[in-house]
Design an enzyme around this catalytic site. Sequence first.
Site, PDB file in Angstrom:
ATOM      1  N   GLN A 258       0.435  -1.275   0.191  1.00  0.00           N
ATOM      2  CA  GLN A 258       0.098  -0.200   0.169  1.00  0.00           C
ATOM      3  C   GLN A 258       0.569   1.190  -0.453  1.00  0.00           C
ATOM      4  O   GLN A 258       1.008   2.336  -0.014  1.00  0.00           O
ATOM      5  CB  GLN A 258      -0.687   0.266   1.430  1.00  0.00           C
ATOM      6  CG  GLN A 258      -2.100  -1.257   1.146  1.00  0.00           C
ATOM      7  CD  GLN A 258      -2.901  -1.337  -0.871  1.00  0.00           C
ATOM      8  OE1 GLN A 258      -3.553  -0.453   0.051  1.00  0.00           O
ATOM      9  NE2 GLN A 258      -2.902  -1.831  -0.833  1.00  0.00           N
ATOM     10  N   HIS A 261       1.692   3.149  -3.506  1.00  0.00           N
ATOM     11  CA  HIS A 261       0.767   4.148  -4.193  1.00  0.00           C
ATOM     12  C   HIS A 261       0.592   5.352  -3.851  1.00  0.00           C
ATOM     13  O   HIS A 261       1.044   6.184  -5.467  1.00  0.00           O
ATOM     14  CB  HIS A 261      -0.874   3.656  -3.903  1.00  0.00           C
ATOM     15  CG  HIS A 261      -1.466   2.789  -3.992  1.00  0.00           C
ATOM     16  ND1 HIS A 261      -1.817   2.735  -5.052  1.00  0.00           N
ATOM     17  CD2 HIS A 261      -1.715   1.465  -3.271  1.00  0.00           C
ATOM     18  CE1 HIS A 261      -3.055   1.478  -5.267  1.00  0.00           C
ATOM     19  NE2 HIS A 261      -2.445   0.773  -4.227  1.00  0.00           N
ATOM     20  N   GLU A 327      -9.537   2.339   5.524  1.00  0.00           N
ATOM     21  CA  GLU A 327      -9.752   1.674   4.171  1.00  0.00           C
ATOM     22  C   GLU A 327      -9.799   0.346   4.507  1.00  0.00           C
ATOM     23  O   GLU A 327     -10.370  -0.374   3.952  1.00  0.00           O
ATOM     24  CB  GLU A 327      -9.413   2.315   3.265  1.00  0.00           C
ATOM     25  CG  GLU A 327      -9.640   1.846   1.800  1.00  0.00           C
ATOM     26  CD  GLU A 327      -8.264   2.608   1.167  1.00  0.00           C
ATOM     27  OE1 GLU A 327      -8.719   2.742  -0.102  1.00  0.00           O
ATOM     28  OE2 GLU A 327      -7.497   2.750   0.924  1.00  0.00           O
ATOM     29  N   HIS A 328      -8.297  -0.435   4.436  1.00  0.00           N
ATOM     30  CA  HIS A 328      -8.096  -1.504   4.825  1.00  0.00           C
ATOM     31  C   HIS A 328      -7.810  -2.129   5.149  1.00  0.00           C
ATOM     32  O   HIS A 328      -6.633  -2.004   6.391  1.00  0.00           O
ATOM     33  CB  HIS A 328      -7.115  -2.106   3.431  1.00  0.00           C
ATOM     34  CG  HIS A 328      -7.357  -1.635   1.664  1.00  0.00           C
ATOM     35  ND1 HIS A 328      -6.631  -0.297   1.679  1.00  0.00           N
ATOM     36  CD2 HIS A 328      -7.891  -1.892   0.128  1.00  0.00           C
ATOM     37  CE1 HIS A 328      -6.858   0.247   0.316  1.00  0.00           C
ATOM     38  NE2 HIS A 328      -7.611  -0.860  -0.240  1.00  0.00           N
ATOM     39  N   ASP A 361      -7.844  -5.573  -4.576  1.00  0.00           N
ATOM     40  CA  ASP A 361      -6.944  -4.547  -5.276  1.00  0.00           C
ATOM     41  C   ASP A 361      -7.301  -5.199  -6.906  1.00  0.00           C
ATOM     42  O   ASP A 361      -7.759  -4.304  -7.421  1.00  0.00           O
ATOM     43  CB  ASP A 361      -5.398  -3.993  -5.005  1.00  0.00           C
ATOM     44  CG  ASP A 361      -5.278  -2.783  -4.340  1.00  0.00           C
ATOM     45  OD1 ASP A 361      -6.336  -3.033  -3.386  1.00  0.00           O
ATOM     46  OD2 ASP A 361      -4.291  -2.907  -3.593  1.00  0.00           O
ATOM     47  N   HIS A 420     -51.719  21.176   5.273  1.00  0.00           N
ATOM     48  CA  HIS A 420     -51.782  20.207   5.104  1.00  0.00           C
ATOM     49  C   HIS A 420     -52.599  18.583   5.378  1.00  0.00           C
ATOM     50  O   HIS A 420     -53.218  18.038   5.071  1.00  0.00           O
ATOM     51  CB  HIS A 420     -50.115  18.982   6.269  1.00  0.00           C
ATOM     52  CG  HIS A 420     -48.544  19.386   5.518  1.00  0.00           C
ATOM     53  ND1 HIS A 420     -48.685  20.245   4.843  1.00  0.00           N
ATOM     54  CD2 HIS A 420     -47.944  17.873   5.230  1.00  0.00           C
ATOM     55  CE1 HIS A 420     -47.339  20.449   4.837  1.00  0.00           C
ATOM     56  NE2 HIS A 420     -46.959  19.376   4.874  1.00  0.00           N
TER      57      HIS A 420
END
Length: 433
Positions: A258, A261, A327-328, A361, A420
């Site tokens: 990761q 990235h 996230e992961h 992924d 109403h």
Amino acid sequence: MIRRIDLRGREAADHRAVVPRADFDVEAALDVVRPICDAVRHRGVKAILEFSARFDGVEQSDIAVPSVALRAALDGLDPAVRAGLEEAIARLRRTCVAELEHDKVTKVVPGGTVTQRMIPVERVGLYVPGGLAPLVSSVVMNVVPAQIAGVGSIALTSSPQRDTGLPHPTILAACALLGVEEVYAVGGAQAIAMFAYGAGPCRKVDLVTGPGNIYTVSAKRLLKGVVGIDSEAGPTEIAILADETADPAHVAADLVSQAEHDPMAASVLVTPSEGLASDVEAELDKQVSVTRHGERVRTALGGRQSGIVLVDDLDQGLAVVNSYAAEHLEIQTRDASAWAARVVNAGAVFVGAFAPVSLGDYAAGSNHVLPTGGCACHSGGLSVRAFRKAVHVVEYDQAALRDVADHVVNLAEAEDLPGHGAAIRVRFAGKDA
């Protein structure tokens, strides 16, 4: 290379203040992206071409990718890469089909029904990052759920490459493989503005999905309301909850995976084992020294967003990762499935030694467009549901309305909204009770 944070012996109801997190100031970036979005709104393609020249170093005459370029990219695709894409597409389609929700009819009372219709969004714009890495897998992750959801009009954009003025050829090949014909060579905040307002050949869309850098995320925040967005998915992050049974080579490799990235990517190990922590540090030294993007990985692992967090036991570790809302999240412990079942905050959970994030992924069948920055405490990943909206269709006959009329009128009066109640009474004025 990676710092340690020792939480042993400390009590904390909320660990978010001490767990590593990137300095990702979306609000500050708004000042940068606002004039970009305004320029695209008012000057359209002309502004986009200027920004491509300024930010991407690309001189373009058009933003639309010609169909011949899509076909050529697919024809030139490495057969092994094509086979991998086809397998990833097939696996994701299976889970997307399983996610499909069907219309549900509820008979509330005799003569009164509420039908929940699941209706696809009409037109979507899909953003695929193409900067540091051409994320061809993001084409699959965005397009497949949109197609399964029944979206009728799909446009996709990715940054132009300096040598061609077009998105990366592998991204174009994936578009062709999936039958996406409306593709644009636009990146960054200007791409989000193009989708939100429409520009040149690109008509306005109803929804924008896909991850991106801080400026892309900031543009999504700025234009939310003008256009729908999936989430503010920024730099990637991985957290690993592991005990002494974990293989340090596996853990280190997953942290590196990761970190490559983005220099702002976050890699966090949470463990009660000081021995594992030391072994992982040694493995990181070995693995980073031979990885292709070593400088980028070192920057990410050495940043404030990454670290090894020492805890008293797995219970405290679980509290830490639930607060972090990664996230992961990988679980590499004894009884990993049992610990995974107690996770409440994560974009996606990867269980055991043979379910690394890299699998997700590309080809697990799960979606890798996931909430970052702690947003997993309230949001989930991209799915078929993101591309569909639930619409209630209400059908009541006269008798069913009469039966509930007094309740509606009384509630309307309680809210001081007599009109109403009048809308109910008028339907029975002069009629027998």
